[in-house]
Motif scaffolding. Structure first.
Motif, mmCIF file in Angstrom:
data_model
loop_
_atom_site.group_PDB
_atom_site.id
_atom_site.type_symbol
_atom_site.label_atom_id
_atom_site.label_comp_id
_atom_site.label_asym_id
_atom_site.label_seq_id
_atom_site.Cartn_x
_atom_site.Cartn_y
_atom_site.Cartn_z
ATOM 1 N N LYS A 54 1.063 12.707 -0.030
ATOM 2 C CA LYS A 54 1.044 12.044 -1.358
ATOM 3 C C LYS A 54 0.054 10.878 -1.376
ATOM 4 C CE LYS A 54 5.618 13.113 -3.124
ATOM 5 N NZ LYS A 54 7.014 12.674 -2.934
ATOM 6 N N LYS A 58 -3.832 10.588 -3.513
ATOM 7 C CA LYS A 58 -4.303 9.461 -4.331
ATOM 8 C C LYS A 58 -5.619 8.899 -3.787
ATOM 9 C CE LYS A 58 -0.845 8.208 -7.327
ATOM 10 N NZ LYS A 58 -0.741 9.406 -8.133
ATOM 11 N N ASP A 61 -8.522 11.246 -4.602
ATOM 12 C CA ASP A 61 -8.941 11.072 -6.002
ATOM 13 C C ASP A 61 -9.789 9.838 -6.175
ATOM 14 O OD1 ASP A 61 -7.760 13.259 -6.981
ATOM 15 O OD2 ASP A 61 -6.054 12.231 -7.958
ATOM 16 N N LEU A 62 -9.256 8.742 -5.638
ATOM 17 C CA LEU A 62 -9.898 7.445 -5.832
ATOM 18 C C LEU A 62 -11.282 7.394 -5.196
ATOM 19 C CD1 LEU A 62 -9.181 4.522 -6.864
ATOM 20 C CD2 LEU A 62 -8.638 4.009 -4.483
ATOM 21 N N LEU A 245 1.471 3.889 -2.063
ATOM 22 C CA LEU A 245 1.475 4.619 -3.337
ATOM 23 C C LEU A 245 1.538 3.658 -4.522
ATOM 24 C CD1 LEU A 245 3.764 7.700 -2.563
ATOM 25 C CD2 LEU A 245 1.344 7.741 -3.236
ATOM 26 N N GLU A 246 2.342 2.625 -4.390
ATOM 27 C CA GLU A 246 2.413 1.615 -5.458
ATOM 28 C C GLU A 246 1.078 0.905 -5.636
ATOM 29 O OE1 GLU A 246 4.889 1.203 -7.654
ATOM 30 O OE2 GLU A 246 5.623 2.981 -6.584
ATOM 31 N N LEU A 248 -1.891 1.945 -4.869
ATOM 32 C CA LEU A 248 -2.954 2.817 -5.377
ATOM 33 C C LEU A 248 -2.853 2.979 -6.900
ATOM 34 C CD1 LEU A 248 -2.890 5.251 -2.370
ATOM 35 C CD2 LEU A 248 -4.972 4.108 -3.203
ATOM 36 N N LYS A 249 -1.645 2.775 -7.441
ATOM 37 C CA LYS A 249 -1.496 2.784 -8.906
ATOM 38 C C LYS A 249 -2.062 1.527 -9.532
ATOM 39 C CE LYS A 249 2.897 5.260 -8.914
ATOM 40 N NZ LYS A 249 4.325 4.871 -8.819
ATOM 41 N N ARG A 250 -2.161 0.469 -8.709
ATOM 42 C CA ARG A 250 -2.621 -0.830 -9.233
ATOM 43 C C ARG A 250 -4.096 -1.073 -8.950
ATOM 44 N NH1 ARG A 250 1.158 -4.489 -5.927
ATOM 45 N NH2 ARG A 250 -0.097 -6.160 -6.795
ATOM 46 N N ASN A 251 -4.868 -0.004 -8.842
ATOM 47 C CA ASN A 251 -6.268 -0.121 -8.452
ATOM 48 C C ASN A 251 -7.055 -1.120 -9.313
ATOM 49 O OD1 ASN A 251 -8.701 0.448 -7.133
ATOM 50 N ND2 ASN A 251 -9.220 1.998 -8.665
#
Ligand SMILES: *Cc1c(COP(=O)(O)O)cnc(C)c1O
Length: 345
Positions: A54, A58, A61-62, A245-246, A248-251
């Motif tokens: 997971k 991410k 993608d990034l 994971l958290e 990577l959502k806050r890029n």
């Protein structure tokens, strides 16, 4: 580059890795009685995903890289150590590195009983590719570059790195711990062209997460498979995977920190250059500045007494009387400047 099979240690090439319960069953089920876990204390009772799919999805993608080109380690320290263990026969093989640079390359060489061949940078902390290559022989397995370099802060031109990639017969590691702060592009986009390239990045600097111990290595699928074979089965714990994971959502937020730190670096650079105790500030592409002073030890001691800790690099090659100063918050940077304005050394 030589064929991978010729570079990898024969015992590692032949190794049949440990197969965990989580390797042998993948998929959906409701009753897990395969790993001798305790059924209570969910979700931390369960072993984490050994290959962290997971998190890697991410990151893929990034960064725009193939998911099979990603290895996650306990900091960058883990892939650095794995490189030695995968490629270097103790007491026989050797590695080449620029000097000065990040200290872990040499520590890992010493731990693994591998000869370390440092090649002194010039006075601008730049290198001549042929000087590095002149150190190589048929037992040279790894060549370490760090760009932007620690402790000097400068980046190396792609032309020089490419020359090394094209002419070194082993694996070329480019440590990009500070790449987010740099005006130079990452070498990740070149990964497909160079099967001997390993790029290291980390969550410890731009991502503000040194405490979770998460490092990344990017390389050809074949090299990543070798790392996966020899790592501890559950090297990245569940808490770290969740936090990553958290993050990577806050890029967007992270990119804002980076912008702020780069602009603070420029301000700090300007303010330091006005101070008589600072003789020279080396150009930096990272989140720190290397500065030459009249007396690094005295200045270091003075700052410690004020509760301000910087890194004394006085004993490092080419860094006589140098301090390495990390860029902090505007308030922290101001505290440093105020203290340095009052110094009477
Ligand atoms: C800080 C740093 C790292 C990060 O190491 P981690 O083990 O990921 O915390 C890697 N390389 C260099 C050159 C560094 O300065």
């Amino acid at each position: 580059m030589k064929k991978l099979e010729k570079l990898v240690r024969p015992n590692i090439w032949r190794l049949k890795p440990y197969s965990s319960a989580r390797d042998e069953f993948k998929g959906e089920a409701s009753v897990f009685l395969d790993a001798n876990e305790n059924p209570y204390n969910t979700p931390y009772n369960r072993y984490p995903d050994p290959l962290q799919w997971k998190v890697k999805e991410k990151i893929a993608d990034l960064k725009g890289v193939n998911i099979e080109s990603i290895f996650l380690g306990v900091g960058s320290d883990e892939p650095i150590d794995l490189l030695y263990r995968a490629f270097c026969e103790p007491g026989i093989d050797n590695v080449i590195a620029i000097d000065p640079t990040y200290g872990m390359y040499k520590v890992c060489a010493d731990i693994n009983n591998v000869e370390y061949r440092p090649v002194r940078l010039n006075n601008d902390f730049d290198f001549e590719p042929d000087k590095l290559l002149a150190e190589a022989d048929s037992n040279s397995k790894l060549l370490f570059l760090c760009s932007p370099n620690n402790p000097s802060g400068n980046s190396f031109s792609f032309e020089k790195i490419r020359y090394i990639l094209d002419n070194f017969q082993g694996i070329v590691i480019v440590d990009e711990a500070y790449i987010d702060f740099s005006a130079y592009p990452s070498l990740l986009e070149k990964l497909d062209q160079y099967p001997n390239l390993v790029v290291l990045q980390t969550f410890s600097k731009a991502w503000g997460s040194a405490g979770i111990r998460l490092g990344m290595a990017f390389a050809s699928k074949n090299i990543i498979q070798i790392f996966n074979k020899i790592k501890y089965p559950y090297n990245i714990n569940r808490l770290t995977q969740e936090h990553a994971l958290e993050l990577l959502k806050r890029n967007g937020e992270i990119q804002a920190w980076v912008k702020e730190l780069v602009s603070e670096r420029e301000i700090l650079q300007k303010e330091l250059s006005a101070l008589p105790v600072i003789l020279h500030i080396y150009p930096s592409d990272a989140n720190f500045l290397l500065v030459k002073t009249r007396d690094a030890q005295a200045l270091y001691d003075y700052l410690v007494a004020k509760g301000i800790i910087v890194r004394n690099r006085n004993k490092i090659t080419l860094c006589e009387n140098c301090l390495r100063i990390t860029v902090g918050t505007p308030e922290e940077n101001k505290a440093l400047i105020d203290a340095l304005k009052k110094v009477t050394l």
